[in-house]
Design an enzyme around this catalytic site. Structure first.
Site, PDB file in Angstrom:
ATOM      1  N   ASP A   1     -12.049 -38.636  37.176  1.00 27.06           N
ATOM      2  CA  ASP A   1     -13.324 -38.055  37.728  1.00 27.06           C
ATOM      3  C   ASP A   1     -12.898 -37.528  39.156  1.00 27.06           C
ATOM      4  OD1 ASP A   1     -16.065 -37.259  38.498  1.00 27.06           O
ATOM      5  OD2 ASP A   1     -16.012 -39.038  39.558  1.00 27.06           O
TER       6      ASP A   1
ATOM      7  N   ASP B   1     -15.339 -37.003  42.681  1.00 26.70           N
ATOM      8  CA  ASP B   1     -15.794 -37.854  43.759  1.00 26.70           C
ATOM      9  C   ASP B   1     -16.353 -39.335  43.381  1.00 26.70           C
ATOM     10  OD1 ASP B   1     -16.810 -35.523  45.573  1.00 26.70           O
ATOM     11  OD2 ASP B   1     -17.733 -34.652  43.747  1.00 26.70           O
TER      12      ASP B   1
END
Length: 218
Positions: A8, A10
């Protein structure tokens, strides 16, 4: 056998949540809306901007929602230029590269943000594929973004390892059948374990991660 590592963006390769919270807080105040960090963590982190804006402004047109979302991300990019990768990330990416593993980014962030952050972090060439949820058509927590990148890489869920920090991201990766390591930047380790993490670490220097990868460290 491990064939791909999926990250991922953030909160997972860079801790952007404090800045995202700051920008959301400032912009929502313009409309008399107050949020605190706990509300942000529980109701906003990891979700798509239009979904969040719609929660606050249900009467707005789609155009107004997207204009606000775009303005919010432009403001975020203005203040995000000094961010650095989470500790040990460069070693993890180098480890995957040395072993010829596919490496992918799977994010609910807009493409402009993803490309900007990869440039800031000097990771523009680190990933073989960048899967943007909005382009896939269905965002996390649906497994679709992860299923998309598995198909692009031509691998099964059992051949991948994912890293996620948010509840929506954990649900997405786990629902896709991928072994997932939690990064405890935005959530408590206990919550990430409850959502299906096989391991929860604070950063990529944790010796337990390297043991999981078959590279014991002292």
């Amino acid at each position: 056998m491990l064939a791909a590592i999926l990250y991922d963006l953030d909160g997972t390769i860079v801790n952007t949540d404090p800045l995202h919270y700051q920008v959301w807080h400032e912009m929502l105040q313009e409309y008399g809306i107050e949020i605190d960090e706990e509300f942000y963590k529980n109701h906003m982190s990891g979700r798509l901007n239009p979904q969040i804006v719609r929660d606050f402004m249900p009467e707005w047109s789609d155009e107004a929602v997207h204009q606000f979302s775009d303005r919010k991300e432009a403001r975020f990019r203005e203040v995000a230029g000094t961010l650095t990768p989470i500790a040990g990330l460069d070693d993890a990416i180098a480890w995957g590269t040395e072993r010829g593993l596919k490496q992918g980014l799977v994010t609910n962030a807009p493409r402009a943000n993803a490309e900007y952050m990869l440039e800031v972090l000097k990771l523009s060439t680190a990933f073989d594929q960048v899967a943007i949820s909005a382009e896939v058509g269905i965002p996390k927590p649906d497994p679709a973004p992860y299923e998309y990148i598995l198909k692009e890489f031509g691998i099964t869920p059992g051949e991948a390892l994912a890293f996620e920090d948010s509840p929506s991201g954990m649900r997405s990766a786990v629902a896709a059948g991928i072994k997932t390591v939690g990064i405890a930047t935005t959530q408590e380790p206990s919550e990430l374990y409850e959502l299906g993490a096989v391991l929860v670490i604070s950063d990529y220097t944790d010796s337990r991660l390297w043991e999981l990868l078959g590279v014991p460290r002292s």
